[in-house]
Design a protein around this motif. Structure first.
Motif, PDB file in Angstrom:
ATOM      1  N   ILE A  42     -12.871  -0.382  -7.681  1.00 56.90           N
ATOM      2  CA  ILE A  42     -12.762   0.652  -8.166  1.00 56.90           C
ATOM      3  C   ILE A  42     -12.699  -0.373  -9.717  1.00 56.90           C
ATOM      4  CG2 ILE A  42     -11.719   2.285  -9.935  1.00 56.90           C
ATOM      5  CD1 ILE A  42     -10.564   3.198  -6.735  1.00 56.90           C
ATOM      6  N   ALA A  43     -13.785  -0.244 -10.606  1.00 57.01           N
ATOM      7  CA  ALA A  43     -13.652  -0.538 -12.015  1.00 57.01           C
ATOM      8  C   ALA A  43     -13.764  -0.012 -13.379  1.00 57.01           C
ATOM      9  CB  ALA A  43     -15.745  -1.580 -12.217  1.00 57.01           C
ATOM     10  N   GLY A  44     -12.891  -0.133 -13.963  1.00 58.71           N
ATOM     11  CA  GLY A  44     -12.479   0.805 -15.108  1.00 58.71           C
ATOM     12  C   GLY A  44     -10.867   0.456 -15.465  1.00 58.71           C
ATOM     13  N   SER A  45     -10.969   1.490 -16.288  1.00 56.25           N
ATOM     14  CA  SER A  45      -9.779   1.248 -16.663  1.00 56.25           C
ATOM     15  C   SER A  45      -9.643   2.989 -17.340  1.00 56.25           C
ATOM     16  CB  SER A  45      -9.092   0.777 -18.178  1.00 56.25           C
ATOM     17  OG  SER A  45      -9.851   0.124 -19.017  1.00 56.25           O
ATOM     18  N   GLY A  46      -8.179   3.639 -18.073  1.00 53.28           N
ATOM     19  CA  GLY A  46      -7.946   4.857 -18.395  1.00 53.28           C
ATOM     20  C   GLY A  46      -6.193   5.432 -18.063  1.00 53.28           C
ATOM     21  N   PRO A  47      -6.019   6.367 -18.153  1.00 57.28           N
ATOM     22  CA  PRO A  47      -4.795   6.697 -17.831  1.00 57.28           C
ATOM     23  C   PRO A  47      -4.944   7.044 -16.341  1.00 57.28           C
ATOM     24  CG  PRO A  47      -6.598   9.024 -18.795  1.00 57.28           C
ATOM     25  CD  PRO A  47      -7.311   7.506 -18.842  1.00 57.28           C
ATOM     26  N   GLU A  48      -5.202   6.573 -15.727  1.00 51.88           N
ATOM     27  CA  GLU A  48      -5.010   7.487 -14.256  1.00 51.88           C
ATOM     28  C   GLU A  48      -4.865   5.902 -13.346  1.00 51.88           C
ATOM     29  OE1 GLU A  48      -5.057  10.359 -10.769  1.00 51.88           O
ATOM     30  OE2 GLU A  48      -4.602   9.915 -12.811  1.00 51.88           O
ATOM     31  N   THR A  49      -4.425   5.178 -14.085  1.00 50.81           N
ATOM     32  CA  THR A  49      -4.415   3.316 -12.990  1.00 50.81           C
ATOM     33  C   THR A  49      -3.319   3.466 -12.474  1.00 50.81           C
ATOM     34  OG1 THR A  49      -5.968   2.892 -15.305  1.00 50.81           O
ATOM     35  CG2 THR A  49      -4.144   1.555 -13.684  1.00 50.81           C
ATOM     36  N   ASP A  50      -2.332   3.701 -13.409  1.00 51.93           N
ATOM     37  CA  ASP A  50      -1.158   3.540 -12.602  1.00 51.93           C
ATOM     38  C   ASP A  50      -0.695   4.965 -11.469  1.00 51.93           C
ATOM     39  OD1 ASP A  50      -0.256   1.509 -14.259  1.00 51.93           O
ATOM     40  OD2 ASP A  50       1.071   2.975 -15.365  1.00 51.93           O
ATOM     41  N   ASN A  51      -1.242   6.041 -11.698  1.00 51.81           N
ATOM     42  CA  ASN A  51      -0.797   7.452 -10.842  1.00 51.81           C
ATOM     43  C   ASN A  51      -2.484   6.683  -9.255  1.00 51.81           C
ATOM     44  OD1 ASN A  51      -0.208   9.355  -9.345  1.00 51.81           O
ATOM     45  ND2 ASN A  51      -2.449   9.508 -10.176  1.00 51.81           N
ATOM     46  N   LEU A  52      -3.319   6.171  -9.168  1.00 46.43           N
ATOM     47  CA  LEU A  52      -4.305   5.123  -8.312  1.00 46.43           C
ATOM     48  C   LEU A  52      -3.388   3.654  -7.527  1.00 46.43           C
ATOM     49  CD1 LEU A  52      -7.792   5.045 -10.424  1.00 46.43           C
ATOM     50  CD2 LEU A  52      -6.844   7.058  -8.412  1.00 46.43           C
ATOM     51  N   ARG A  53      -2.661   3.253  -8.371  1.00 47.71           N
ATOM     52  CA  ARG A  53      -1.835   1.881  -7.633  1.00 47.71           C
ATOM     53  C   ARG A  53      -1.626   2.489  -6.884  1.00 47.71           C
ATOM     54  NH1 ARG A  53      -2.005  -1.067 -12.024  1.00 47.71           N
ATOM     55  NH2 ARG A  53      -3.149  -1.873 -11.302  1.00 47.71           N
ATOM     56  N   ALA A  54      -0.063   3.599  -7.658  1.00 47.86           N
ATOM     57  CA  ALA A  54       0.733   4.104  -6.613  1.00 47.86           C
ATOM     58  C   ALA A  54      -0.020   4.590  -5.253  1.00 47.86           C
ATOM     59  CB  ALA A  54       1.569   5.286  -7.679  1.00 47.86           C
ATOM     60  N   ILE A  55      -0.591   5.632  -5.658  1.00 45.95           N
ATOM     61  CA  ILE A  55      -1.518   6.111  -3.920  1.00 45.95           C
ATOM     62  C   ILE A  55      -2.092   4.911  -3.295  1.00 45.95           C
ATOM     63  CG2 ILE A  55      -3.124   7.634  -3.158  1.00 45.95           C
ATOM     64  CD1 ILE A  55      -3.199   9.370  -6.167  1.00 45.95           C
ATOM     65  N   HIS A  59      -0.388   4.739   1.132  1.00 48.32           N
ATOM     66  CA  HIS A  59      -1.151   4.238   2.168  1.00 48.32           C
ATOM     67  C   HIS A  59      -1.478   3.050   2.251  1.00 48.32           C
ATOM     68  CE1 HIS A  59      -1.819   8.887   1.306  1.00 48.32           C
ATOM     69  NE2 HIS A  59      -2.946   8.643   0.268  1.00 48.32           N
ATOM     70  N   GLY A  60      -0.720   2.074   1.154  1.00 53.18           N
ATOM     71  CA  GLY A  60      -0.745   0.584   2.163  1.00 53.18           C
ATOM     72  C   GLY A  60      -1.551   0.238   2.412  1.00 53.18           C
ATOM     73  N   LEU A  61      -3.469   0.821   1.028  1.00 55.74           N
ATOM     74  CA  LEU A  61      -4.073   0.150   1.294  1.00 55.74           C
ATOM     75  C   LEU A  61      -4.859  -0.631  -0.096  1.00 55.74           C
ATOM     76  CD1 LEU A  61      -6.221   4.152   1.383  1.00 55.74           C
ATOM     77  CD2 LEU A  61      -6.446   1.787   2.855  1.00 55.74           C
ATOM     78  N   GLU A  62      -3.722  -1.374  -0.584  1.00 60.97           N
ATOM     79  CA  GLU A  62      -3.627  -2.434  -0.938  1.00 60.97           C
ATOM     80  C   GLU A  62      -4.608  -3.560  -0.928  1.00 60.97           C
ATOM     81  OE1 GLU A  62       0.579  -1.127  -1.421  1.00 60.97           O
ATOM     82  OE2 GLU A  62      -0.825  -1.681   0.408  1.00 60.97           O
ATOM     83  N   ALA A  63      -5.168  -4.138  -0.039  1.00 58.17           N
ATOM     84  CA  ALA A  63      -5.912  -5.155   0.377  1.00 58.17           C
ATOM     85  C   ALA A  63      -6.868  -4.371   1.241  1.00 58.17           C
ATOM     86  CB  ALA A  63      -5.897  -5.473   2.038  1.00 58.17           C
ATOM     87  N   GLN A  64      -7.373  -3.416   0.984  1.00 61.49           N
ATOM     88  CA  GLN A  64      -8.590  -2.499   0.691  1.00 61.49           C
ATOM     89  C   GLN A  64      -9.387  -1.910  -0.343  1.00 61.49           C
ATOM     90  OE1 GLN A  64      -8.007  -0.632   4.672  1.00 61.49           O
ATOM     91  NE2 GLN A  64      -9.936  -1.959   5.112  1.00 61.49           N
ATOM     92  N   VAL A  65      -8.197  -1.531  -1.241  1.00 58.04           N
ATOM     93  CA  VAL A  65      -8.706  -0.414  -2.642  1.00 58.04           C
ATOM     94  C   VAL A  65      -7.839  -1.095  -3.490  1.00 58.04           C
ATOM     95  CG1 VAL A  65      -8.989   1.741  -3.912  1.00 58.04           C
ATOM     96  CG2 VAL A  65      -9.257   1.235  -1.329  1.00 58.04           C
ATOM     97  N   LEU A  66      -9.169  -1.792  -4.133  1.00 59.86           N
ATOM     98  CA  LEU A  66      -8.843  -2.431  -5.391  1.00 59.86           C
ATOM     99  C   LEU A  66      -9.377  -2.356  -7.028  1.00 59.86           C
ATOM    100  CD1 LEU A  66     -10.298  -6.104  -3.837  1.00 59.86           C
ATOM    101  CD2 LEU A  66      -8.276  -5.220  -3.323  1.00 59.86           C
ATOM    102  N   LEU A  67      -8.179  -1.998  -7.986  1.00 54.76           N
ATOM    103  CA  LEU A  67      -8.798  -1.630  -9.200  1.00 54.76           C
ATOM    104  C   LEU A  67      -8.894  -2.812  -9.535  1.00 54.76           C
ATOM    105  CD1 LEU A  67      -5.488   0.753  -9.707  1.00 54.76           C
ATOM    106  CD2 LEU A  67      -7.647   0.989  -9.616  1.00 54.76           C
ATOM    107  N   ILE A  68     -10.154  -3.269 -10.110  1.00 57.97           N
ATOM    108  CA  ILE A  68     -10.411  -4.645 -11.010  1.00 57.97           C
ATOM    109  C   ILE A  68     -10.554  -4.483 -12.335  1.00 57.97           C
ATOM    110  CG2 ILE A  68     -11.491  -5.076  -9.018  1.00 57.97           C
ATOM    111  CD1 ILE A  68     -14.533  -5.028 -10.455  1.00 57.97           C
TER     112      ILE A  68
END
Length: 189
Positions: A42-55, A59-68
């Motif tokens: 997921i490329a980009g930035s914005g006000p939802e970044t921290d919330n997305l990271r928390a979700i 769900h234990g998806l840190e290895a598969q869903v990457l905020l780049i």
């Protein structure tokens, strides 16, 4: 996407609630056991970044869903050219909704079908069942079903990708846009 290689999902947008990324992460988490191996950048930035990271972490998806974060033009081109599916199921939030959605057209240029929302300009950029999937993002069942099909039905995903690219070439590439511009100018003269 080679045999055994992870399915490559990609998003490029301002990270805000109406982009539908949080709902998509939740849908992925519910289906994780039945999905093919995948990575979602997921490329980009914005006000939802921290919330997305928390979700993602919940769900234990840190290895598969990457905020780049933000990407330059060269990186964006590389990521789009490698992607199997573009994801941005945006929805209307108050008075805010997706305009035409140029990101969908950028993905189509590379033969990448899109999972989009069904409000705003998204259904004009992504033709449901022809160049991708348009869903009611806030209907978890509908979003999950489309996401599951997009990730598991390789033939359908590739067909929609080819059709998206053909539409891009016919309607949105330089020569076709120039022809339409000239046509509009001729109509107005």
């Amino acid at each position: 996407n080679g045999v055994g290689a992870p399915l490559k999902l990609f998003s490029l947008c301002r990270l805000e609630a109406r982009k539908g990324l949080a709902q998509t992460i939740t849908a992925l988490a519910k289906m994780k056991a039945t999905l093919p191996n995948f990575t979602w950048q997921i490329a980009g930035s914005g006000p939802e970044t921290d919330n997305l990271r928390a979700i993602i972490n919940t769900h234990g998806l840190e290895a598969q869903v990457l905020l780049i974060g933000q990407v330059d033009s060269e990186t964006k081109t590389r990521l789009l050219s490698e992607a199997d599916l573009f994801i941005m199921p945006s929805y209307r939030l108050g008075n805010s909704l997706e305009g035409f959605g140029i990101s969908y057209i950028e993905a189509a240029r590379f033969g990448v079908p899109a999972l989009a929302g069904n409000s705003g300009g998204a259904p004009e950029a992504v033709l449901n069942g022809e160049t991708g999937w348009c869903v009611d993002t806030l209907n978890a069942g509908e979003l999950g079903a489309a996401l599951y099909e997009a990730m598991t039905d390789t033939q359908q995903r590739q067909l929609l990708g080819r059709q998206a690219q053909a539409r891009y070439l016919a309607e949105f590439s330089g020569p076709s846009m120039l022809d339409r511009f000239i046509e509009v100018c001729d109509l107005n003269s």
